[in-house]
Design a protein around this motif. Sequence first.
Motif, PDB file in Angstrom:
ATOM      1  N   VAL A 249       6.742   8.716   8.646  1.00  0.00           N
ATOM      2  CA  VAL A 249       8.132   8.449   8.265  1.00  0.00           C
ATOM      3  C   VAL A 249       8.354   6.960   7.980  1.00  0.00           C
ATOM      4  O   VAL A 249       9.431   6.570   7.563  1.00  0.00           O
ATOM      5  N   ARG A 250       7.333   6.142   8.182  1.00  0.00           N
ATOM      6  CA  ARG A 250       7.485   4.705   7.934  1.00  0.00           C
ATOM      7  C   ARG A 250       7.594   4.451   6.427  1.00  0.00           C
ATOM      8  O   ARG A 250       6.745   4.871   5.653  1.00  0.00           O
ATOM      9  N   LEU A 251       8.621   3.704   6.046  1.00  0.00           N
ATOM     10  CA  LEU A 251       8.792   3.380   4.624  1.00  0.00           C
ATOM     11  C   LEU A 251       7.627   2.563   4.095  1.00  0.00           C
ATOM     12  O   LEU A 251       7.229   2.692   2.947  1.00  0.00           O
ATOM     13  N   LYS A 252       7.044   1.712   4.936  1.00  0.00           N
ATOM     14  CA  LYS A 252       5.962   0.869   4.432  1.00  0.00           C
ATOM     15  C   LYS A 252       4.684   1.693   4.207  1.00  0.00           C
ATOM     16  O   LYS A 252       3.759   1.215   3.571  1.00  0.00           O
ATOM     17  N   PHE A 253       4.666   2.919   4.740  1.00  0.00           N
ATOM     18  CA  PHE A 253       3.506   3.783   4.477  1.00  0.00           C
ATOM     19  C   PHE A 253       3.717   4.623   3.220  1.00  0.00           C
ATOM     20  O   PHE A 253       2.857   4.663   2.342  1.00  0.00           O
ATOM     21  N   THR A 254       4.852   5.295   3.108  1.00  0.00           N
ATOM     22  CA  THR A 254       5.053   6.220   1.975  1.00  0.00           C
ATOM     23  C   THR A 254       5.806   5.598   0.807  1.00  0.00           C
ATOM     24  O   THR A 254       5.745   6.104  -0.301  1.00  0.00           O
ATOM     25  N   TRP A 255       6.566   4.542   1.056  1.00  0.00           N
ATOM     26  CA  TRP A 255       7.419   3.896   0.047  1.00  0.00           C
ATOM     27  C   TRP A 255       8.480   4.862  -0.477  1.00  0.00           C
ATOM     28  O   TRP A 255       9.215   4.534  -1.403  1.00  0.00           O
ATOM     29  N   CYS A 256       8.512   6.088   0.042  1.00  0.00           N
ATOM     30  CA  CYS A 256       9.464   7.128  -0.374  1.00  0.00           C
ATOM     31  C   CYS A 256       9.375   7.425  -1.872  1.00  0.00           C
ATOM     32  O   CYS A 256      10.317   7.934  -2.479  1.00  0.00           O
TER      33      CYS A 256
ATOM     34  N   LYS B 292       8.741  18.675  13.031  1.00  0.00           N
ATOM     35  CA  LYS B 292       8.306  17.367  13.534  1.00  0.00           C
ATOM     36  C   LYS B 292       7.246  16.804  12.603  1.00  0.00           C
ATOM     37  O   LYS B 292       6.578  17.546  11.885  1.00  0.00           O
ATOM     38  N   ILE B 293       7.118  15.506  12.625  1.00  0.00           N
ATOM     39  CA  ILE B 293       6.242  14.847  11.655  1.00  0.00           C
ATOM     40  C   ILE B 293       5.617  13.613  12.301  1.00  0.00           C
ATOM     41  O   ILE B 293       6.201  13.017  13.213  1.00  0.00           O
ATOM     42  N   ARG B 294       4.420  13.241  11.829  1.00  0.00           N
ATOM     43  CA  ARG B 294       3.745  12.041  12.359  1.00  0.00           C
ATOM     44  C   ARG B 294       4.671  10.838  12.273  1.00  0.00           C
ATOM     45  O   ARG B 294       5.312  10.626  11.251  1.00  0.00           O
ATOM     46  N   LYS B 295       4.654  10.007  13.292  1.00  0.00           N
ATOM     47  CA  LYS B 295       5.490   8.804  13.250  1.00  0.00           C
ATOM     48  C   LYS B 295       5.087   7.909  12.078  1.00  0.00           C
ATOM     49  O   LYS B 295       5.943   7.348  11.387  1.00  0.00           O
ATOM     50  N   SER B 296       3.774   7.768  11.848  1.00  0.00           N
ATOM     51  CA  SER B 296       3.346   6.874  10.758  1.00  0.00           C
ATOM     52  C   SER B 296       3.805   7.401   9.412  1.00  0.00           C
ATOM     53  O   SER B 296       3.942   6.641   8.463  1.00  0.00           O
TER      54      SER B 296
ATOM     55  N   SER C  38      -0.380  12.702   5.215  1.00  0.00           N
ATOM     56  CA  SER C  38      -1.714  12.324   5.684  1.00  0.00           C
ATOM     57  C   SER C  38      -1.619  11.244   6.751  1.00  0.00           C
ATOM     58  O   SER C  38      -0.675  10.461   6.791  1.00  0.00           O
TER      59      SER C  38
END
Lengths: 270, 360
Positions: free
Chosen positions: A63-70, A57-61, A267
């Motif tokens: 997996v957001r593309l706008k956070f990590t940009w992958c 499991k992982i923080r919801k924030s 993070s």
Amino acid sequence: MATNATKPPEPFLTRTWDYITDTQIWKSIFRHGMPSTSRNRVLVVMTNVFLHLHPVKIRKSGVRLKFTWCMGGLTFFLFLVETFTGLLLMFYYRPTVAYAYMDIIDLAEQVPLGIMREIHRWGAHAMVITVWLHMFRVFMTGSYKPPREFNWNVGVILLVLTLLLSFTGYLLPWDQLAIWAITVGSNMARATPLLGYEGPGAQLLALGDVKMVHAGSDARFALLGGRFVGEGALLRFYVLHCVGIPLIAGILMAVHFWRVRKDGGISGPV
Amino acid sequence: MVDALKGAINFLTAPEIFITLASVLFFLSMRYKAFWAPKVALALGILGAIFLAVSMLDHNFALIVKKPDNVPIVAMLFLVGFFVWLSMHQAHQNDERIARGEPPNEASNGENEKTWVWPDLVYTELLCMIIGMIVLVVWGLAFHAPIEEAANPARTPNPSKAPWYFLGLQEMLVYYDPWLAGVVFPSLIIVGLMAIPYIDMNPKGNGYYTFKERKVEITIFMFGFLIQWVLLVILGTFLRGPNWNFFGPYEYWDLHKLLALNNVNLSEYVWVKALGVGLPKNMFVREIPGILATLVYVVVLPGLLARTWLKKYFEKLGPWRYAVFVMLLLLQIALPIKMMLRWLFDLKYIVALPEIFFNI
């Protein structure tokens, strides 16, 4: 009260699917059902060597593309693409002054459907860009702060290795673009303080009239295996490009991913 | 009309004007958050695309931009622009939330909770991989990887350029000698990046976008990344032609373009022009002004700053961390300082000891 006799038969695809997933072969590979229940979602990650890079499991924030940009993920993906296309290119390429250029020409003109060199080259450029953007993202989210200081450092080394991978690969086509770009790039090493023969302090390293650091013994010579970009440099760059640097980068990537997990995962604000 | 516009753009892209303008814009954007409104970003993006599309009609412009190896640099420009905007936009959004007493976006509306890696993360990754692969294949089909004539050690192309990601370093060679621009500064960039987590003692802004809580760190880092790295790569790729002379984006790369090189060393300024006594014979005496200036910069200035502008940091970081921080900072801005000195005073070297290959 419904009876079994009135139930319509399952569709063909469902039956086939049920049959395949019920075979001993399938069950020996996938040791759990479809990941639609909590238990199976845990198992799918835990029992797969590739997926278990991830936590369950992982923080919801996170997996957001706008956070990590992958961008980190894309960098790793591009590394795999480069490894695969590079391997194919190695079938056709011989790292000697006599053959290198003609092998590349042959590759372009004789090998059917050959866009492996294109994908390799554009992938390399793209990887440089994705590494920069990954680092920029990590900086902007303050993800290098404790407890992730060490992993930031591993990342910096990986950035340098990415640039070196690209730099060593630049020479291999052995055309004008290649040797002069590497000549310009490696001329810098001539000016290394103390270790380059045109660097400040190199004259101090002399026994009487005998210079210890000269064009045949300085940092540039060590890099190129010669006084100019020639046969020695081509072989050195080839070995570093195909074996040396990917090996070190691979080990450091393992450390990098491991530490992402061990330092608390992706993070997020406390 | 068109020629006048092209002339104006050629003029504006001259290094001294281009870098200065970009730096001023950069600092304004750090100061005023209106720069990061989505409308402004969209307008800038569209303007950039229009500029690129229209400029492609110009023969000289198209010649440089269409080089296969330069395509990724154009893509990089738009990507870097977009992601810088995306990060700053989210940072300002979070700052507003924090100012209202709310947690940042990354910690509200259940974002703190955990979600399943399968399917939420693996599907995102799969999608990114597929898009990445499609981009690569289309790019590979559209553009052939460049291959020029066979290597010929006897024929030096003019200009000879390093691979594009090192062109910022090659551009630095205009201002500093190879031992600094090619060896010391690149090493310091690596060391400096690695030192960041150990000299940034600000506990805030860990794990979310914010600008207000980390203004100084972000400004220093972004200045280094955007102005001293990306901008110099652009300059080195698109605006440097034969003999590493400057050429505007619409200018023909004339091999015979002559630019007067009338750069003067600091020692000549002091001994010949100011004192009128001629250069001393002993090279160390000759270079005393420059050596003193350099010592003041790296030894006296850090102490001075610790008592004045950077007092807060000296107290917060302690002597050792402060020493590393201030040295890295001073060496980072040594490049813009030397640029300014060159543009304003035609200064060649501050310390010129070619006898021992030691020029600063």
